[in-house]
Design a protein around this motif. Structure first.
Motif, mmCIF file in Angstrom:
data_model
loop_
_atom_site.group_PDB
_atom_site.id
_atom_site.type_symbol
_atom_site.label_atom_id
_atom_site.label_comp_id
_atom_site.label_asym_id
_atom_site.label_seq_id
_atom_site.Cartn_x
_atom_site.Cartn_y
_atom_site.Cartn_z
ATOM 1 N N LEU A 244 0.828 -1.226 0.013
ATOM 2 C CA LEU A 244 0.092 0.002 -0.027
ATOM 3 C C LEU A 244 0.881 1.249 -0.002
ATOM 4 N N ASP A 245 1.985 1.354 0.659
ATOM 5 C CA ASP A 245 2.637 2.409 0.836
ATOM 6 C C ASP A 245 3.853 2.460 -0.336
ATOM 7 N N GLU A 246 4.131 1.234 -0.870
ATOM 8 C CA GLU A 246 5.060 1.633 -2.056
ATOM 9 C C GLU A 246 4.299 1.709 -3.577
ATOM 10 N N TYR A 247 3.146 1.003 -3.649
ATOM 11 C CA TYR A 247 2.389 1.500 -4.866
ATOM 12 C C TYR A 247 1.063 2.095 -4.519
ATOM 13 N N PRO A 248 1.126 3.444 -4.090
ATOM 14 C CA PRO A 248 -0.283 3.889 -3.658
ATOM 15 C C PRO A 248 -1.229 4.107 -4.887
ATOM 16 N N ASP A 249 -0.488 4.144 -6.044
ATOM 17 C CA ASP A 249 -1.364 4.414 -7.199
ATOM 18 C C ASP A 249 -1.752 3.305 -7.913
ATOM 19 N N SER A 250 -1.521 2.112 -7.762
ATOM 20 C CA SER A 250 -1.993 0.839 -8.150
ATOM 21 C C SER A 250 -3.461 0.481 -7.858
ATOM 22 N N PRO A 251 -4.257 0.244 -9.017
ATOM 23 C CA PRO A 251 -5.636 -0.194 -9.000
ATOM 24 C C PRO A 251 -5.855 -1.170 -7.688
ATOM 25 N N ALA A 252 -4.928 -2.019 -7.307
ATOM 26 C CA ALA A 252 -5.046 -2.916 -6.220
ATOM 27 C C ALA A 252 -4.954 -2.409 -4.896
ATOM 28 N N THR A 253 -4.164 -1.226 -4.778
ATOM 29 C CA THR A 253 -4.253 -0.319 -3.607
ATOM 30 C C THR A 253 -5.652 -0.030 -3.390
ATOM 31 N N THR A 254 -6.205 0.597 -4.310
ATOM 32 C CA THR A 254 -7.479 1.276 -4.194
ATOM 33 C C THR A 254 -8.584 0.150 -3.789
ATOM 34 N N ALA A 255 -8.443 -0.902 -4.323
ATOM 35 C CA ALA A 255 -9.157 -1.863 -3.897
ATOM 36 C C ALA A 255 -9.026 -2.516 -2.443
ATOM 37 N N TYR A 256 -7.767 -2.453 -2.296
ATOM 38 C CA TYR A 256 -7.536 -2.877 -0.888
ATOM 39 C C TYR A 256 -8.188 -1.963 0.288
ATOM 40 N N LEU A 257 -7.910 -0.790 0.107
ATOM 41 C CA LEU A 257 -8.102 0.226 0.822
ATOM 42 C C LEU A 257 -9.875 0.420 0.868
#
Lengths: 302, 325
Positions: B300-313
């Motif tokens: 989450l910290d390394e790749y805040p712009d990934s669609p996966a991060t959005t999904a996780y959050l």
């Protein structure tokens, strides 16, 4: 693990089996069941007379029935023990047994502690009428616990027929668990035929670009370091995933005739996937190792 | 068939001791100490006398420790390798991003502990003090306990049968000095066996707030997850929701999405509907997630712009909502 008493019920049953191959990996979801199913299908297809059995000892998560398209098939009892489910119908060369066949509904959970799992495994090994087999492939659950210890314990009378194939995926987290699995095989003196790296790379169906979804090369590196034979790497094959997922299998209890047709269909369709020729090489290697146990050098526990 | 009948004879899976004989009727059963299977069991007399119907002696100590823990969440999945540990770690990092919150992660996967590697603390060791075992801290407000910290080498296999695993789990619950926690996340091994029964029975009195169930889209995984949800219902754990992981893959070259693990039977969404549980969301397969786990850094910290991060959050937000926080 010495074979002092050949005469246990398990020993008597398994005496007529030439080779027993245990498929294991410390980690879950790396493709043990898919490798087991492919191994059974490939061995089966390797000659018109080879007789193969596949035993699923993943008691709380049996996947083999689904993968071979045998979901919902009942097990019959005969005077000579449980009759395995034959994936190829009347030809009866591909025998299959799993706790999945014993469940009434597909969402039923098997919530068992160790002693019950141990009893079930003993029944699978001692009460199933396997008959004469060239190969028995055993699919195991993840970890190195009750199921694995029970298998080794009950099969001690036929220890000289046992060997293992370790499956891993290339990422570090999986390799770590595969290493633990390897330590287990060494602790129980189980010869390892080799290591298979699964899910190594994915070919984009759109542009053909190869992405290393779960990294790559880790398995080969580990095999080299540990002095194991590297049997090969298998890419992610969506065709195979779909095939083993058996999407079109309907829920109703199929009649005997339908089962025969569908299972032959599975073998035929499997042979057309891009993984099949890669796996055929792996099987060739495994068969060669089994036939010349003295030449597969660094495989037994050190 | 035969095996099935045995399975049904067990009245309450939680009441069968870990070291019981194969057909133990359960210590709380009327037949305890009196059934055929009890002959020869070391505990037969205790069961027959009715004393064994009392609680496990470790329970008061567990309750004492857990009294300081506000929320206890299990991360479950019937299937292995679907991303339980990765999800647990992300959830832990996400909770710990709030400096006001204290979070703990307990890894009860005894045979394949991945949490230390994923959190980048694989080389740490557990220290014990007068108040118990100290968890290993990733950061000030994120403590971790795993069997991985106790092995002489990462190559070592833990070849334990059920009773030993249960013993360690009870120690994790009663001997670890967690301090005051807002969240305790429990990462579990695949399946529905000793570890799961133990954690559920030890936490029965202090209460489990819920379970997050992880799956991947293909039917072979869904099959096992159905069983896991069935298990939750059997033992009375609230399912907070279902997460579908490895859902769709975006090619880094052509940016087109393809399904590696095809949802041939409708995937997680359909399963959630069928089983009557909340669908929390789908996380796409991003090779960088696995890589982050291998290197022990927070995706989450390394790749805040990934669609996966959005999904996780999104999913983490929904979990908080479900909990009412």
């Amino acid at each position: 693990m010495t074979s002092v008493t050949q005469d246990t019920p398990v020993g008597r049953r398994l005496r007529h089996i030439k080779h027993i191959i245990i498929v294991c990996s410390g980690k879950g979801g790396v493709g043990k069941s898919s490798v087991s199913a492919q191994l059974a299908l490939s061995l089966y297809g390797s000659s018109p007379t080879t007789r193969v059995g596949i035993l699923d000892v993943d008691l709380t998560g049996p996947s083999i029935p689904r993968m071979l398209g045998l979901d919902g098939h009942p097990v019959h009892q005969s005077s000579d023990g449980w009759v395995p489910v034959y994936a190829d119908g009347s030809e009866a060369r591909l025998a299959c047994m799993s706790v999945g066949f014993l469940l009434k509904k597909k969402e039923d959970s098997v919530v068992w502690r160790g002693p019950k799992k141990n009893a079930m495994i003993r029944q699978f090994l001692g009460d199933v009428r396997w008959g004469e087999l060239d190969y028995l492939v055993i699919d195991t659950p993840p970890g190195t616990s009750d199921e694995h210890l029970s298998l080794m314990e009950h099969m001690a009378p036929v220890h000289d027929k046992l060997s293992a194939v370790v499956v891993t995926t290339p990422q570090a987290v999986a390799l770590l668990d595969a290493m633990k699995c390897l330590s287990f095989t060494r602790a129980v003196n189980l010869p390892v035929l080799g290591l298979i790296e699964n899910m190594s790379g994915y070919v984009c169906p759109c542009c053909g670009e190869i992405s290393n979804v779960f990294s790559t090369g880790g398995g080969e590196e580990m095999a080299r370091r540990e002095g194991l034979k590297f049997l090969g790497s298998l890419p992610v094959d969506t065709e195979l995933v779909t095939l083993l997922d058996a999407a079109e299998v309907e829920e109703s209890q199929p009649s005997e005739g339908e089962i025969v047709q569908r299972s032959f269909g599975i073998l035929r369709r499997y042979e057309k996937t891009s993984t099949a020729p890669l796996f055929a090489k792996i099987v060739e290697e495994i068969v060669r190792s089994l036939q010349n146990p003295l030449t597969n050098g660094a495989t037994s526990g050190s | 068939m035969i095996a099935l009948q045995q399975a049904q004879n067990v009245p309450d899976p939680l009441s069968v001791p870990a070291n019981a004989p194969e057909h133990c009727p359960g210590t709380e059963s009327e037949l305890a100490g009196k059934s055929d299977a009890c002959a020869g069991c070391a505990n037969q007399e205790i069961c027959a006398s009715g004393k064994a119907r009392g609680p496990d002696p470790a329970l008061p100590f567990v309750n004492e420790r857990m009294a300081n823990v506000k929320r206890k969440i299990l991360v479950l999945s019937g299937k292995g390798g679907v991303g339980k540990s990765t999800f647990t770690a992300q959830l832990g990092w996400a909770f710990a991003a709030d400096e006001e919150l204290q979070t703990g992660i307990m890894d009860v996967d005894i045979c394949g502990p991945s949490i230390p590697t994923i959190l980048g603390i694989a080389s740490e060791q557990v220290h014990s003090s007068s108040s118990g075992w100290s968890p290993v801290y990733v950061q000030d407000n994120l403590g971790v306990m795993s069997v991985g910290f106790m092995l002489p080498s990462s190559r070592d296999a833990v070849m334990w049968r059920g009773p030993k695993k249960n013993g360690l789990i009870s120690q994790f619950l009663k001997d670890v000095d967690w301090g005051t926690l807002d969240y305790l996340l429990v990462d579990t091994p695949p399946g529905t066996s000793d570890e799961h029964l133990s954690i559920v029975s030890y936490l029965k009195e202090s209460g489990i707030d819920g379970a997050v169930v992880i799956t991947t889209p293909q039917e072979v995984a869904l099959q096992d997850v159905r069983r896991e949800i069935d298990f939750c219902k059997k033992v009375g754990i609230r399912v907070l929701g279902l997460v579908e992981n490895m859902s769709g893959f975006v090619c880094p070259n052509c940016k087109n999405e393809s399904q590696i693990f095809k949802p041939s039977t409708g995937g997680g969404r359909r399963l959630a509907e069928d089983m009557g549980v909340e669908f929390l969301g789908a996380v796409p397969l991003d090779p960088r997630i696995g890589k982050s786990a291998d290197y022990g850094v927070s995706f989450l910290d390394e790749y805040p712009d990934s669609p996966a991060t959005t999904a996780y959050l999104d999913i983490i937000e929904k979990i908080k909502q479900q909990l009412g926080d």
